[in-house]
Scaffold this active site. Structure first.
Site, mmCIF file in Angstrom:
data_model
loop_
_atom_site.group_PDB
_atom_site.id
_atom_site.type_symbol
_atom_site.label_atom_id
_atom_site.label_comp_id
_atom_site.label_asym_id
_atom_site.label_seq_id
_atom_site.Cartn_x
_atom_site.Cartn_y
_atom_site.Cartn_z
ATOM 1 N N ASP A 15 75.160 32.982 60.277
ATOM 2 C CA ASP A 15 75.237 33.140 59.443
ATOM 3 C C ASP A 15 75.565 34.808 59.511
ATOM 4 O O ASP A 15 76.117 35.699 58.836
ATOM 5 C CB ASP A 15 73.457 34.410 58.701
ATOM 6 C CG ASP A 15 73.017 35.487 60.013
ATOM 7 O OD1 ASP A 15 73.828 35.237 60.886
ATOM 8 O OD2 ASP A 15 71.888 35.740 59.969
ATOM 9 N N ASN A 82 50.726 42.600 48.264
ATOM 10 C CA ASN A 82 49.954 44.125 49.164
ATOM 11 C C ASN A 82 51.522 44.546 50.058
ATOM 12 O O ASN A 82 52.104 43.940 50.482
ATOM 13 C CB ASN A 82 48.606 43.398 49.407
ATOM 14 C CG ASN A 82 47.766 45.137 49.699
ATOM 15 O OD1 ASN A 82 48.399 45.910 49.737
ATOM 16 N ND2 ASN A 82 46.340 44.861 49.700
ATOM 17 N N ASP A 90 66.300 33.115 54.123
ATOM 18 C CA ASP A 90 67.616 32.807 54.502
ATOM 19 C C ASP A 90 67.692 31.073 53.854
ATOM 20 O O ASP A 90 68.371 30.536 53.184
ATOM 21 C CB ASP A 90 67.921 31.955 55.989
ATOM 22 C CG ASP A 90 68.252 33.372 56.753
ATOM 23 O OD1 ASP A 90 68.881 33.432 57.156
ATOM 24 O OD2 ASP A 90 67.153 34.311 57.011
ATOM 25 N N HIS A 112 64.507 28.326 65.188
ATOM 26 C CA HIS A 112 65.635 28.489 66.103
ATOM 27 C C HIS A 112 65.099 26.933 67.435
ATOM 28 O O HIS A 112 64.118 26.630 67.559
ATOM 29 C CB HIS A 112 65.525 29.470 66.940
ATOM 30 C CG HIS A 112 66.396 30.831 66.692
ATOM 31 N ND1 HIS A 112 66.895 31.437 65.813
ATOM 32 C CD2 HIS A 112 64.675 31.718 65.676
ATOM 33 C CE1 HIS A 112 67.601 32.402 65.361
ATOM 34 N NE2 HIS A 112 65.957 32.718 64.559
ATOM 35 N N LYS A 161 51.542 23.540 58.630
ATOM 36 C CA LYS A 161 51.579 22.184 58.544
ATOM 37 C C LYS A 161 51.257 22.452 56.866
ATOM 38 O O LYS A 161 50.908 23.278 56.195
ATOM 39 C CB LYS A 161 50.794 21.064 59.008
ATOM 40 C CG LYS A 161 51.202 20.347 60.755
ATOM 41 C CD LYS A 161 50.630 19.567 60.497
ATOM 42 C CE LYS A 161 50.722 19.651 62.390
ATOM 43 N NZ LYS A 161 50.505 18.588 63.416
ATOM 44 N N ARG A 178 37.408 23.362 54.563
ATOM 45 C CA ARG A 178 36.544 22.736 53.392
ATOM 46 C C ARG A 178 37.472 22.483 52.073
ATOM 47 O O ARG A 178 38.271 23.207 51.516
ATOM 48 C CB ARG A 178 34.760 23.200 52.737
ATOM 49 C CG ARG A 178 35.165 25.125 52.384
ATOM 50 C CD ARG A 178 34.070 25.233 51.893
ATOM 51 N NE ARG A 178 33.901 26.342 52.262
ATOM 52 C CZ ARG A 178 34.007 27.113 50.536
ATOM 53 N NH1 ARG A 178 33.692 25.896 49.533
ATOM 54 N NH2 ARG A 178 33.478 28.596 50.050
#
Length: 208
Positions: A15, A82, A90, A112, A161, A178
């Site tokens: 970057d 909050n 990025d 990375h 995930k 649940r």
């Protein structure tokens, strides 16, 4: 393919070129200005948010708020952040309407490589949080994750995930415990029930 296109495509990138450092510097100046606003400087605060996101914002964000670019964050209507949230944007962060974030939530779109020889390199994967989600305090959301609408992520979770819609999920790594159901209309905390008279009074007092 230039560096910006590599970032969008999820390929390895660095970057330090194509004006990216200058854009981060401009974003940090706006970030510092926003974080230094006083509670009654609402007009200045909302003007800075419009500049940070690059579009009109209808959300409440409690300073301090930290980010890399700002314009890679798409924030829906009536969201609430909050104190102390950090968005590493990025790659794109897409947030639906009426999403609430507890204090200290981190969204990271960048990773990375594991091997130290390549660790200076980065890759980005977008994060999506669909409408009506509640993200608990000190949650970390990792690159490439999608959280489905109406879901709740418990405090301190590490979300690695995708989480399906209408889920109550918590833990490290975060897992669904649940499905949110009609039974959740009966109690707001443990065995404390929703009472009609309480709801009427709360809404009445809020309208005063």
């Amino acid at each position: 393919m230039n560096m910006r296109e590599r970032i969008i495509a999820g390929k390895l990138f660095l970057d330090g070129c194509e004006g990216l450092p200058e854009e981060r510097k401009k974003a940090k100046k706006r970030m510092i200005a926003f974080n230094q606003t006083l509670p009654d400087e609402l007009e200045e605060r909302f003007q800075l948010l419009d500049e940070i996101f690059g579009s009109k914002v209808n959300a409440w964000i409690e300073p301090p708020f930290y980010f890399c670019y700002g314009y890679n964050i798409q924030l829906g209507e009536e969201c609430y952040l909050n104190v102390g949230c950090t968005f590493i944007d990025d790659a794109k962060i897409s947030i639906g309407n009426k999403v609430a974030f507890g204090p200290g939530v981190t969204i990271a779109t960048v990773g990375h490589p594991i091997h130290p020889d390549y660790r200076r390199l980065m890759y980005g994967n977008p994060v999506t949080i669909e409408e009506n989600c509640w993200i608990g305090a000190n949650t970390t959301i990792c690159p490439g994750v999608t959280i489905g609408k109406n879901s709740v992520i418990g405090a301190g979770s590490i979300v690695t995930k995708d989480i399906p819609k209408n889920s109550d999920a918590v833990g490290n790594p975060c897992k669904v415990i649940r499905e949110i159901s009609e039974e959740d209309r009966q109690f707001y905390y443990k065995d404390q029930p929703f009472l009609k008279e309480d709801l009427v009074e709360v809404y009445r007092l809020n309208d005063v």
